[in-house]
Scaffold this active site. Sequence first.
Site, PDB file in Angstrom:
ATOM      1  CB  CYS A   1      -0.801   0.048   1.201  1.00  9.83           C
ATOM      2  SG  CYS A   1      -1.926  -1.280   1.467  1.00  9.83           S
TER       3      CYS A   1
ATOM      4  CB  SER B   1      14.447  -3.381  -8.599  1.00  8.12           C
ATOM      5  OG  SER B   1      14.535  -4.469  -9.001  1.00  8.12           O
TER       6      SER B   1
ATOM      7  N   GLY C   1       1.430   0.011  -4.980  1.00  5.35           N
ATOM      8  CA  GLY C   1       0.151  -0.969  -5.072  1.00  5.35           C
ATOM      9  C   GLY C   1      -0.658  -0.726  -6.170  1.00  5.35           C
TER      10      GLY C   1
ATOM     11  CB  CYS D   1      11.587  -4.621  10.422  1.00  6.89           C
ATOM     12  SG  CYS D   1      11.054  -6.603  10.212  1.00  6.89           S
TER      13      CYS D   1
ATOM     14  CB  CYS E   1       6.859  -9.695   5.240  1.00  7.03           C
ATOM     15  SG  CYS E   1       6.368  -7.855   5.743  1.00  7.03           S
TER      16      CYS E   1
ATOM     17  CE1 TYR F   1      11.637  -4.348  -6.745  1.00  6.99           C
ATOM     18  CE2 TYR F   1       9.911  -5.083  -5.201  1.00  6.99           C
ATOM     19  CZ  TYR F   1      10.152  -5.001  -6.238  1.00  6.99           C
ATOM     20  OH  TYR F   1       9.462  -5.072  -7.240  1.00  6.99           O
TER      21      TYR F   1
ATOM     22  CG  ASP G   1      15.157  -6.412  -6.117  1.00  3.98           C
ATOM     23  OD1 ASP G   1      14.653  -7.008  -5.361  1.00  3.98           O
ATOM     24  OD2 ASP G   1      15.261  -6.266  -7.219  1.00  3.98           O
TER      25      ASP G   1
ATOM     26  CB  CYS H   1      11.650 -11.051   5.109  1.00  6.00           C
ATOM     27  SG  CYS H   1      12.462  -9.232   4.552  1.00  6.00           S
TER      28      CYS H   1
ATOM     29  CG  ASN I   1       2.002   1.314   3.942  1.00  2.00           C
ATOM     30  OD1 ASN I   1       3.081   1.834   3.856  1.00  2.00           O
ATOM     31  ND2 ASN I   1       2.030  -0.045   3.286  1.00  2.00           N
ATOM     32  N   GLY I   2       0.456  -1.193   5.771  1.00  2.00           N
ATOM     33  CA  GLY I   2       1.004  -2.232   6.873  1.00  2.00           C
ATOM     34  C   GLY I   2       0.145  -3.377   7.009  1.00  2.00           C
TER      35      GLY I   2
END
Length: 492
Positions: A19, A302, A45, A457, A401, A261, A365, A460, A120-121
């Site tokens: 998002c 990327s 998104g 964080c 994630c 990314y 990436d 991943c 967003n999240g």
Amino acid sequence: MITTNPFEDRDGDKLREECGIFGVLGARDAAAMTALGLHALQHRGQEAVGITSFDGQEFFSRRGIGHVAQNFSSGQAIAELPGMMAAGHVRYSTTGGSGLRNVQPLFADLAAGGFAIAHNGNISNAMFLKRDLVQKGAIFQSTSDTEVIIHLVATSRYPTLLDRFVDALRLVEGAYSLICMTPEGMIACRDPLGIRPLVMGKLGDAVVFASESVALDVVGADMVREVEPGELVQVALDGSIQTHRPFGDTPQRPCIFEHVYFSRPDSILGGRSVYEVRKAIGTQLALENPADADLVIPVPDSGVPAALGYAQQSGIPFELGIIRSHYVGRTFIQPSDGARNADVKRKHNANRALVAGKRIVLIDDSIVRGTTSLKIVQMMREAGAREVHFRVASPPTEHSCFYGVDTPERSKLLAARMDIAAMAEFIQADSLAFVSIDGLYRAVGEVQRNSTCPQYCDACFTGDYPTRLTDLGDRAPGCSPVKLKAKPAKVA
Ligand code: SF4
């Protein structure tokens, strides 16, 4: 799923940011500015878009499936959204799936007035909270995790809307950058760890919020600062600003993958140019994993900044050995035999005259499922590359994630299934190497990863999730798959 993303969704073999959000208060053309800002965030998104505005009396909403330009380029669409305050959202479905009812901003008429929210999240205890709310009589209109926040605000016993909002957020786990609108103004906030980004800008008297600074650039606003992790910024209709820190001081853990990314390279994140960080990752990659080769070739787009960094550090010439089509539309029906990899070639084609007979270093990436990496290596070999060495500008993506990024389940992640030698064999590369986790931290300006209290964080890559994952039973999701080892003989 829309497959026209020029920012590459290579066969579903990329992690996808879910998002992007944008909001403005105090602009005469707030909805038009929001559409423009969302357009700059389109890479975050592509499935659906929505804008809600407020004209001082009423809220207006318009939502649609598809890109911003498909839904908000006409004067009529913008005319349906009057007022000097607007917020919008671009989405690729996180939890809840697709469908217009899940397109944000979500809106509800609460006892205290209208309440619109763009998120967003991802809320990692949404199912747990929802079960409780439904038992108490709440009726959900969507299957989006974000609606949980609306119900928590609605049922809070605190007197003011701000206190109700804070009360709701105290119950929520996970990642959230939010832009909310009420009849009193706008509230923007980030979760206490600041997992997802959110910046604040100014354009004349107008206050602007956006997921990335590039959206401020595009609407002509000046960047003021990032909304701090755990901070709520409240902007009244008269433009006055108050900030609140209801969660106290907590250590930050912003998403490190934004640097790798998700964010646009022309954004500024954590005070650093995303482009420069990506080049620095390429420098680290070259220092840690040199290759004896003739050319450094990025997997577009990327991989380009990291490939530049790799080339500059290694002294190996940077060349465009893969050309990306700018006119990729929807997926075509594959012609039958003889068109092997036609879809990947439609998007990327080898620059045959350049790569034939050369030893090349390909820079990408990340590797998610590995299927696209395999096709690209095969494409290089078919174009005559003598050796193909694959270098990756992130550590192996071994874990899913749960903070607003679309990741395959863990068992589908190549790095969770295989060790690096087996991965190299799977993608048919002569060698494969990844930047180390400390190398990635060095590229974002740290000395190394602090293993007791990581600065970002990076779950991943490490499996070290910074929040509880209540809906998953609070355990690292997915049992650890047994890693396959490479067969002793190398695939030619
Ligand atoms: S798990 Fe990875 S992609 Fe998700 S927020 Fe953490 S670093 Fe970012």
